[in-house]
Scaffold this motif. Sequence first.
Motif, PDB file in Angstrom:
ATOM      1  N   VAL A 158       0.986  -1.205   0.040  1.00 48.30           N
ATOM      2  CA  VAL A 158      -0.174  -0.018   0.159  1.00 48.30           C
ATOM      3  C   VAL A 158       0.913   1.313  -0.111  1.00 48.30           C
ATOM      4  O   VAL A 158       2.181   1.023   0.290  1.00 48.30           O
ATOM      5  N   ASP A 159       0.237   2.362  -0.219  1.00 50.49           N
ATOM      6  CA  ASP A 159       1.014   3.673  -0.174  1.00 50.49           C
ATOM      7  C   ASP A 159       1.484   3.826   1.072  1.00 50.49           C
ATOM      8  O   ASP A 159       0.840   3.604   2.272  1.00 50.49           O
ATOM      9  N   CYS A 160       2.949   4.386   1.182  1.00 52.93           N
ATOM     10  CA  CYS A 160       3.561   4.686   2.697  1.00 52.93           C
ATOM     11  C   CYS A 160       3.375   6.300   2.668  1.00 52.93           C
ATOM     12  O   CYS A 160       3.474   7.006   1.982  1.00 52.93           O
ATOM     13  N   ALA A 161       2.755   6.660   3.841  1.00 53.27           N
ATOM     14  CA  ALA A 161       2.412   7.919   4.097  1.00 53.27           C
ATOM     15  C   ALA A 161       3.270   8.605   5.244  1.00 53.27           C
ATOM     16  O   ALA A 161       3.492   9.963   5.218  1.00 53.27           O
ATOM     17  N   LEU A 162       3.975   7.648   5.825  1.00 57.23           N
ATOM     18  CA  LEU A 162       4.937   8.220   7.221  1.00 57.23           C
ATOM     19  C   LEU A 162       6.189   7.463   7.254  1.00 57.23           C
ATOM     20  O   LEU A 162       6.159   6.178   7.176  1.00 57.23           O
ATOM     21  N   SER A 163       7.190   8.190   7.554  1.00 61.85           N
ATOM     22  CA  SER A 163       8.746   7.683   7.411  1.00 61.85           C
ATOM     23  C   SER A 163       9.295   8.043   8.779  1.00 61.85           C
ATOM     24  O   SER A 163       9.560   9.212   8.800  1.00 61.85           O
ATOM     25  N   CYS A 164       9.506   7.103   9.735  1.00 57.43           N
ATOM     26  CA  CYS A 164      10.088   7.595  10.986  1.00 57.43           C
ATOM     27  C   CYS A 164      11.534   7.158  10.990  1.00 57.43           C
ATOM     28  O   CYS A 164      11.937   6.072  11.080  1.00 57.43           O
ATOM     29  N   GLY A 165      12.505   8.100  10.824  1.00 55.82           N
ATOM     30  CA  GLY A 165      13.888   7.755  10.985  1.00 55.82           C
ATOM     31  C   GLY A 165      14.393   7.696  12.379  1.00 55.82           C
ATOM     32  O   GLY A 165      13.497   8.091  13.393  1.00 55.82           O
ATOM     33  N   LEU A 166      15.562   7.173  12.464  1.00 58.70           N
ATOM     34  CA  LEU A 166      16.060   6.962  13.708  1.00 58.70           C
ATOM     35  C   LEU A 166      17.238   8.074  14.092  1.00 58.70           C
ATOM     36  O   LEU A 166      17.690   8.742  13.381  1.00 58.70           O
ATOM     37  N   TRP A 167      17.979   7.563  15.315  1.00 54.20           N
ATOM     38  CA  TRP A 167      19.182   8.460  15.596  1.00 54.20           C
ATOM     39  C   TRP A 167      20.221   7.846  16.223  1.00 54.20           C
ATOM     40  O   TRP A 167      19.939   6.973  17.076  1.00 54.20           O
ATOM     41  N   LEU A 168      21.391   8.208  16.056  1.00 53.83           N
ATOM     42  CA  LEU A 168      22.602   7.788  16.930  1.00 53.83           C
ATOM     43  C   LEU A 168      22.905   8.692  18.241  1.00 53.83           C
ATOM     44  O   LEU A 168      22.561   9.780  18.337  1.00 53.83           O
ATOM     45  N   ASN A 169      23.620   8.227  19.069  1.00 52.61           N
ATOM     46  CA  ASN A 169      24.095   8.903  20.168  1.00 52.61           C
ATOM     47  C   ASN A 169      23.000   8.865  21.334  1.00 52.61           C
ATOM     48  O   ASN A 169      22.620   7.831  21.914  1.00 52.61           O
ATOM     49  N   LEU A 170      22.240  10.142  21.646  1.00 50.36           N
ATOM     50  CA  LEU A 170      21.298  10.238  22.658  1.00 50.36           C
ATOM     51  C   LEU A 170      20.143   9.608  22.138  1.00 50.36           C
ATOM     52  O   LEU A 170      19.240  10.311  21.332  1.00 50.36           O
ATOM     53  N   ALA A 171      19.721   8.358  22.715  1.00 48.28           N
ATOM     54  CA  ALA A 171      18.582   7.792  22.337  1.00 48.28           C
ATOM     55  C   ALA A 171      17.092   8.371  22.687  1.00 48.28           C
ATOM     56  O   ALA A 171      17.343   9.040  23.568  1.00 48.28           O
TER      57      ALA A 171
END
Length: 347
Positions: A158-171
């Motif tokens: 299905v169509d993707c509407a939201l992309s949630c990236g991550l982060w390094l260092n301070l979680a």
Amino acid sequence: MSQVNTNDNEVDIVIGALHSELKSFMNEWRPVFQRFHLIIIKDPDLKEELQIPEGFNLDVYTKSDIERVVGSTTAVLFSGYSCRYFGYLISRKKYIVCVDDDCVPAKDPTGNLVDVVGQHVVNLKTPATPFFFNTLYDPFRKGADFVRGYPFSLRNGVDCALSCGLWLNLADFDAPTQALKPGQRNSRYVDAVLTVPTRAMMPVSGINIAFDRAAIGSALVPALKLAGEGKVRWETVEDIWSGMCVKVICDHLGLGVKTGLPYVWRAERGNAIESLKKEWDGVKLMEKMVPFFQSVKLPQSATTAQDCVLEMAKKVKDQLGQADPMFLRAADAMLDWVKLWKTVGST
């Protein structure tokens, strides 16, 4: 940095400025951001003038701009971290990428700078698979595919509407966890993207996200504010509430949500011990919020994100309003947000 082929004219980068000194932040991001249009929203509570380097295509919006567009009464919706939502409201691009001003570009394990915008757009442009989990994660990434036993009837996704990236260092720990583990840092770069299954809740963070504005922009709502909310990420729940709203709405509309790549590097900021008191109300509210979002059902007549927000606001008022007056205020803010989206966000 190897750039992903992205149409520069279909992306707005929204930055909520909670601190006046943006020169070092923006110079760090120059290789990634310089191709795109930037919308910078100054926190209405910030008194100092913003320090912004030259060489960017950008528009800056201040307290007076916000009040001119939405009125002085409604402008309270956009204080603190919620100032970024004003950027969502006034953008007219297909995709919005949002990165907090305490983050800088990350590097992948080979030492290359991560193309945050390109990876987010790839996530949004390739299908999501929320109805059946693929054990090789995103089957549309190079080198992956659907595993044995995956129903062929669901392989179009299905169509993707939201992309949630991550982060390094301070979680993104809460204040109690960070206080108990002050030295804990996230150093694992996991080269993966996956679709969050339908009906599974998640604490979306506005630190590093991207979304299809036309599909779900109005579902990202600046609604729930703590009584003593501060200016540190630990002390807010506005994006967690917004994220649970948008996840329920994506599930209802048959849209996908992805998490994983791309990464940013998040700097040190704030004191977890000092933030504990401000955040504690939010920790307690979560125990009421999560069961509500896990069980809420939206009517089939709600066919747009705006319809869904209106229906959800009614249910918040009916089912949570008696538990805490903050929920009543959140429901009212959701209604105000839809009115704004219809008058400002759609014109």
